[in-house]
Design a protein around this motif. Structure first.
Motif, mmCIF file in Angstrom:
data_model
loop_
_atom_site.group_PDB
_atom_site.id
_atom_site.type_symbol
_atom_site.label_atom_id
_atom_site.label_comp_id
_atom_site.label_asym_id
_atom_site.label_seq_id
_atom_site.Cartn_x
_atom_site.Cartn_y
_atom_site.Cartn_z
ATOM 1 N N GLY A 11 82.145 64.717 29.503
ATOM 2 C CA GLY A 11 81.179 64.575 28.418
ATOM 3 C C GLY A 11 80.760 63.133 28.267
ATOM 4 N N PRO A 12 79.670 62.868 27.572
ATOM 5 C CA PRO A 12 79.288 61.471 27.306
ATOM 6 C C PRO A 12 80.384 60.784 26.499
ATOM 7 C CG PRO A 12 77.526 63.016 26.719
ATOM 8 C CD PRO A 12 78.747 63.828 26.958
ATOM 9 N N VAL A 13 80.975 59.730 27.057
ATOM 10 C CA VAL A 13 82.077 59.051 26.370
ATOM 11 C C VAL A 13 81.643 58.575 24.987
ATOM 12 C CG1 VAL A 13 83.563 57.007 26.402
ATOM 13 C CG2 VAL A 13 83.304 58.381 28.456
ATOM 14 N N ASP B 44 80.823 72.663 24.305
ATOM 15 C CA ASP B 44 81.591 71.971 23.269
ATOM 16 C C ASP B 44 81.859 70.515 23.632
ATOM 17 O OD1 ASP B 44 83.329 75.052 22.911
ATOM 18 O OD2 ASP B 44 81.938 74.202 21.451
ATOM 19 N N GLY B 45 80.798 69.807 24.008
ATOM 20 C CA GLY B 45 80.912 68.366 24.194
ATOM 21 C C GLY B 45 81.094 67.865 25.604
ATOM 22 N N PHE B 46 81.279 68.781 26.583
ATOM 23 C CA PHE B 46 81.514 68.373 27.968
ATOM 24 C C PHE B 46 80.529 69.101 28.890
ATOM 25 C CE2 PHE B 46 85.489 66.058 27.296
ATOM 26 C CZ PHE B 46 85.827 66.503 26.024
ATOM 27 N N PRO B 47 79.254 68.786 28.782
ATOM 28 C CA PRO B 47 78.220 69.569 29.479
ATOM 29 C C PRO B 47 78.089 69.299 30.977
ATOM 30 C CG PRO B 47 77.214 67.757 28.294
ATOM 31 C CD PRO B 47 78.672 67.727 27.942
ATOM 32 N N THR B 48 78.654 68.195 31.446
ATOM 33 C CA THR B 48 78.448 67.814 32.849
ATOM 34 C C THR B 48 79.500 68.446 33.748
ATOM 35 O OG1 THR B 48 77.536 65.689 32.136
ATOM 36 C CG2 THR B 48 78.223 65.886 34.447
ATOM 37 N N VAL B 49 79.038 69.276 34.684
ATOM 38 C CA VAL B 49 79.944 69.858 35.680
ATOM 39 C C VAL B 49 80.039 68.865 36.835
ATOM 40 C CG1 VAL B 49 80.378 71.791 37.231
ATOM 41 C CG2 VAL B 49 79.281 72.199 35.014
ATOM 42 N N ILE C 168 81.973 61.589 22.661
ATOM 43 C CA ILE C 168 83.371 62.000 22.493
ATOM 44 C C ILE C 168 84.109 60.983 21.625
ATOM 45 C CG2 ILE C 168 85.522 62.545 23.692
ATOM 46 C CD1 ILE C 168 83.213 64.507 24.224
ATOM 47 N N ALA C 169 83.786 59.693 21.831
ATOM 48 C CA ALA C 169 84.514 58.621 21.149
ATOM 49 C C ALA C 169 84.158 58.482 19.677
ATOM 50 C CB ALA C 169 84.259 57.297 21.859
ATOM 51 N N MET C 170 83.200 59.242 19.197
ATOM 52 C CA MET C 170 82.825 59.137 17.781
ATOM 53 C C MET C 170 83.993 59.484 16.858
ATOM 54 S SD MET C 170 78.970 60.754 17.891
ATOM 55 C CE MET C 170 78.776 60.667 16.110
ATOM 56 N N ASN C 171 84.913 60.311 17.340
ATOM 57 C CA ASN C 171 86.063 60.725 16.526
ATOM 58 C C ASN C 171 87.370 60.080 16.968
ATOM 59 O OD1 ASN C 171 84.564 62.518 14.878
ATOM 60 N ND2 ASN C 171 84.653 64.096 16.463
ATOM 61 N N GLU C 172 87.293 59.073 17.822
ATOM 62 C CA GLU C 172 88.530 58.485 18.338
ATOM 63 C C GLU C 172 89.309 57.785 17.228
ATOM 64 O OE1 GLU C 172 86.441 54.349 19.963
ATOM 65 O OE2 GLU C 172 87.168 55.848 21.371
ATOM 66 N N PRO D 79 87.743 71.912 20.460
ATOM 67 C CA PRO D 79 86.329 72.275 20.633
ATOM 68 C C PRO D 79 85.406 71.646 19.590
ATOM 69 C CG PRO D 79 87.715 74.192 20.999
ATOM 70 C CD PRO D 79 88.621 73.103 20.481
ATOM 71 N N SER D 80 85.966 71.272 18.424
ATOM 72 C CA SER D 80 85.152 70.619 17.396
ATOM 73 C C SER D 80 85.093 69.108 17.583
ATOM 74 C CB SER D 80 85.699 70.942 16.004
ATOM 75 O OG SER D 80 87.011 70.412 15.852
ATOM 76 N N GLY D 81 85.795 68.595 18.613
ATOM 77 C CA GLY D 81 85.731 67.170 18.920
ATOM 78 C C GLY D 81 86.806 66.313 18.294
#
Length: 357
Positions: free
Chosen positions: A80-82, A36-41, A85-89, A139-141
């Motif tokens: 997640g890629p900022v 849900d938008g945060f794929p990088t561990v 994520i920032a598309m909905n800021e 989870p929907s961003g």
């Protein structure tokens, strides 16, 4: 019959939820933020119920007290890629950090959503300031301002977290680049080093920058625009005298800095400044707004403290309407004098002619 089965299942689920030990949950109700938008561990550690633990990754620290979980868990810090994520800021905000958790029991890989004790998230970053905001990310961003304000001390922001049903983002107000908003000319600039006072000066404008104005090295630019840019929107009976704005760049990150730790002092000397002059904030759209703090005016010098670069500034003085000059541009007195001579000469001829007859 179908309705009865639904009611029975719902009641069973409610009873089961009430009997779940704190710190445990079910995969069906726990979002997996790697999907849900945060794929990088970024980092994973195993946490024992009886021992405290810490995750450090870059400028982020997660402090996990002993007793946070009832069973051993694998605790993952996600990012997640900022840019995504920032598309909905929220409008007017700029995200500079985001993160999420994925916590699973080591015995059966079940996702855990609630904790016995809050873990403490902290981030130390030059972008953190008094205006920084801390958001929950669904989870929907979607962004939602966390109802409990984060603790901000200098360039460190921290917050207690007791569940991982949402992710999080940290954002600053957007800083306008006034070279794109009416002040295109960099008339002077200086490099600021924390702990060392400096100043910048040009075109009758001097800005004194105290030693504690910024906590990181910055490039401080003094901007100015053509005064004609500010004529159309000038308040009635006021004429723009001079204008200026700032562009401050964090030398470590390249980001624009909008908020100052201490106020700089702007001093403007101009022959058109007088006791009736006014000091205006100029928004990025060019609108005039009266600054709520009256300037100090001594003779033809105006001074004012400034602790942010969110607006530009224009100084005006009462408009003076000059008398219109003759179209010819010739001095009017000689013309009037010559006309009087001609009139007298004409009268003399008329009288003389009458005398002859």
């Amino acid at each position: 019959m179908q309705t009865k089965h639904v009611m029975a299942l719902s009641a069973a689920a409610t009873l089961l939820a009430l009997t779940v030990p704190t710190g445990l949950s079910f995969a069906a109700s726990a979002p997996d933020f790697t999907q849900d938008g945060f794929p990088t561990v970024v980092k994973t550690i195993t946490v024992s119920p009886t021992a405290a633990a810490t995750i450090k990754a870059g400028d982020i620290t997660i402090s996990i007290p002993a007793g946070t979980f009832s069973q051993p868990v694998n605790f993952s810090l996600l990012e997640g890629p900022v840019s995504k994520i920032a598309m909905n800021e929220p409008a007017g905000m700029q995200t500079f950090a985001d993160f999420a958790f994925k916590v699973t029991e080591t015995s059966n890989n079940t996702l855990v959503t609630t904790f016995n004790k809050p873990v403490i998230f902290s981030i130390t970053n030059p972008a953190v300031n008094a205006d920084t905001e801390y958001y929950d990310i669904s989870p929907s961003g979607q962004y939602a301002l966390n109802p409990i304000p984060a603790t901000i001390s200098g360039t460190t922001l921290s917050h207690a977290i007791k569940a991982d049903t949402v992710a999080w983002a940290v954002a600053d107000p957007t800083v306008p680049d006034f070279t794109q908003h009416g002040f295109p000319n960099v008339i002077a600039k200086t490099t600021f080093t924390p702990g060392q006072a400096t100043s910048v000066s040009a075109n009758g404008i001097t800005v004194d920058i105290p030693a504690n104005t910024f906590s990181t090295p910055v490039t401080f630019e003094l901007l100015q625009g053509p005064i004609a840019n500010f004529t159309a929107n000038a308040p009635s009976s006021q004429a723009p005298v001079t204008d200026f704005a700032f562009k401050v760049i964090n030398n470590q990150t390249g980001a624009l800095v909008g908020k100052f730790n201490a106020a700089v002092i702007a001093k403007i000397t101009n022959s058109q400044i007088n006791s009736a002059s006014k000091y205006w904030d100029i928004t990025p759209s060019g609108t005039y707004q009266a600054n709520p703090i009256a300037p100090t005016i001594t003779g033809d010098t105006l001074s004012h403290p400034i602790d942010a670069a969110a607006v530009g500034w224009v100084i005006t003085s009462p408009a003076v309407h000059q008398a219109t000059s003759p179209v010819t541009g010739l001095p009017i007195a000689p013309i009037l004098g010559g006309g009087a001579v001609m009139v007298l000469a004409g009268l003399y001829l008329v009288v003389r002619k009458g005398a002859v007859h």
